[in-house]
Write an enzyme that holds these catalytic residues in place. Sequence first.
Site, short mmCIF file in Angstrom:
data_model
loop_
_atom_site.label_atom_id
_atom_site.label_comp_id
_atom_site.label_asym_id
_atom_site.label_seq_id
_atom_site.Cartn_x
_atom_site.Cartn_y
_atom_site.Cartn_z
N ASP A 37 6.91 -12.24 1.92
CA ASP A 37 7.79 -11.54 0.98
C ASP A 37 8.96 -10.98 1.77
O ASP A 37 8.85 -10.72 2.97
CB ASP A 37 7.06 -10.38 0.29
CG ASP A 37 6.93 -9.18 1.21
OD1 ASP A 37 7.77 -8.25 1.10
OD2 ASP A 37 6.03 -9.16 2.08
N GLN B 63 -3.24 -5.07 12.43
CA GLN B 63 -2.22 -4.38 13.22
C GLN B 63 -2.48 -4.63 14.70
O GLN B 63 -3.39 -5.36 15.07
CB GLN B 63 -2.22 -2.88 12.89
CG GLN B 63 -1.76 -2.54 11.48
CD GLN B 63 -0.27 -2.76 11.25
OE1 GLN B 63 0.49 -3.07 12.18
NE2 GLN B 63 0.16 -2.63 10.00
N CYS C 71 22.10 -28.25 -5.08
CA CYS C 71 21.29 -27.19 -5.68
C CYS C 71 21.43 -27.23 -7.19
O CYS C 71 22.53 -27.40 -7.72
CB CYS C 71 21.73 -25.83 -5.14
SG CYS C 71 20.83 -24.43 -5.84
N SER D 14 0.80 -1.23 0.00
CA SER D 14 0.00 0.00 0.00
C SER D 14 0.83 1.27 0.00
O SER D 14 0.31 2.35 -0.27
CB SER D 14 -0.92 0.01 1.22
OG SER D 14 -0.14 0.20 2.40
N GLY D 15 2.11 1.17 0.35
CA GLY D 15 2.95 2.35 0.47
C GLY D 15 3.12 2.82 1.90
O GLY D 15 4.00 3.64 2.19
N GLY D 16 2.32 2.31 2.82
CA GLY D 16 2.36 2.78 4.20
C GLY D 16 3.69 2.54 4.90
O GLY D 16 4.22 3.43 5.57
N PHE D 17 4.25 1.34 4.74
CA PHE D 17 5.49 1.02 5.43
C PHE D 17 6.65 1.88 4.91
O PHE D 17 7.48 2.37 5.67
CB PHE D 17 5.82 -0.47 5.28
CG PHE D 17 7.11 -0.86 5.94
CD1 PHE D 17 7.16 -1.07 7.31
CD2 PHE D 17 8.27 -1.01 5.20
CE1 PHE D 17 8.35 -1.42 7.93
CE2 PHE D 17 9.47 -1.36 5.81
CZ PHE D 17 9.51 -1.56 7.18
#
Length: 375
Positions: A266, A189, A304, A93-96
Amino acid sequence: MSQVSFEIKASDGKARTGVIRTTRGDIRTPAFMPVGTAATVKAMMPESVAATGADILLGNTYHLMLRPTAERVARLGGLHKFMNWSGPILTDSGGFQVMSLAELRKLTERGVTFKSHIDGSRHEITPERSMEIQALLGSDIVMCFDECPALPASRDRIAESMELSMRWAKRSKEAFGDRPGHALFGIQQGGLERDLRQQSAEALREIGFDGYAVGGLAVGEGQAAMFDCLDYAPDQLPEDKPRYLMGVGKPDDIVGAVARGIDMMDCVLPSRSGRTGQVFTRLGVLNIKNARHADDPRPLDENCSCPACSNYSRAYLHHVFRSQEIISSMLLTWHNLHYFQDIMAGMRGAIAAGTFAAWQADFHATRAQGDIDPL
């Protein structure tokens, strides 16, 4: 209808495996989302990211609104076309980022005004503007606009922030409107306060979302405190919707979160670490710049199958890192993302087989062995 659905295929304890279906493809859960902050996973081609096993990427609303701007991305066909990624994209959202990056930010009931960390220009994000930006970008999963205080913080500050975020969640839902093919996730939150988390969860349930994130963690509280919170926070959210832990994390953080009922995560860690020479393997973490690797013909991890391990020695990777060659960032980032996706695939298989506890014990025991001995 959002046309985004979630099916739980199997559970083992609190751990779940399933699939989030979107119009752009299925997301196998538990899912790790590589972070494509500015419409790119740094040092990676989109097809290379897909080759690691990633089903979905994360894009960053704050960065993209500043440069190149959401309006420009929309004019050029949307974020998927712009960055050549055909699969699902989640945008935060851009808040952080406003909290952590912006200069001279001012918080009001309406939203947040701030100066860009790039050029000092003034901007405002409100719940309505965040929904508009994410619609212009065209992301498949949209996050509510929220406010996230850094921890530690006082209980009063955490409660005030949570209550504001819940009012913003309601405004986000109203502004999101009816967008078939796109999903909106709410963000819980409440810091490390169990009752505030419960209040937040109840407010989000009443509004109603396609998925629910556990926000406000991995902001300085430490793993033990985060796990204590995750022992109850996911259970407060609807069982039949995806649960997303934002900004996590290290391999053992991820495994511990899935064990506590988380479906999506993420983090910039695998890509950022690749650029700084930090390598994640089954046997723990190694630093490729250390001199012990200079004459070592062995791969980073003999088990791997990524290009770095299949085609190059530790000696070569040490050399190109020390020489500041771009291929170093490319190969080490690919390896780290491949390893993180291997963890997710391993957990999905173990949960489906009902052997998650044994898989988890083996994961920790193998990492505790440490890196192979120097030659």
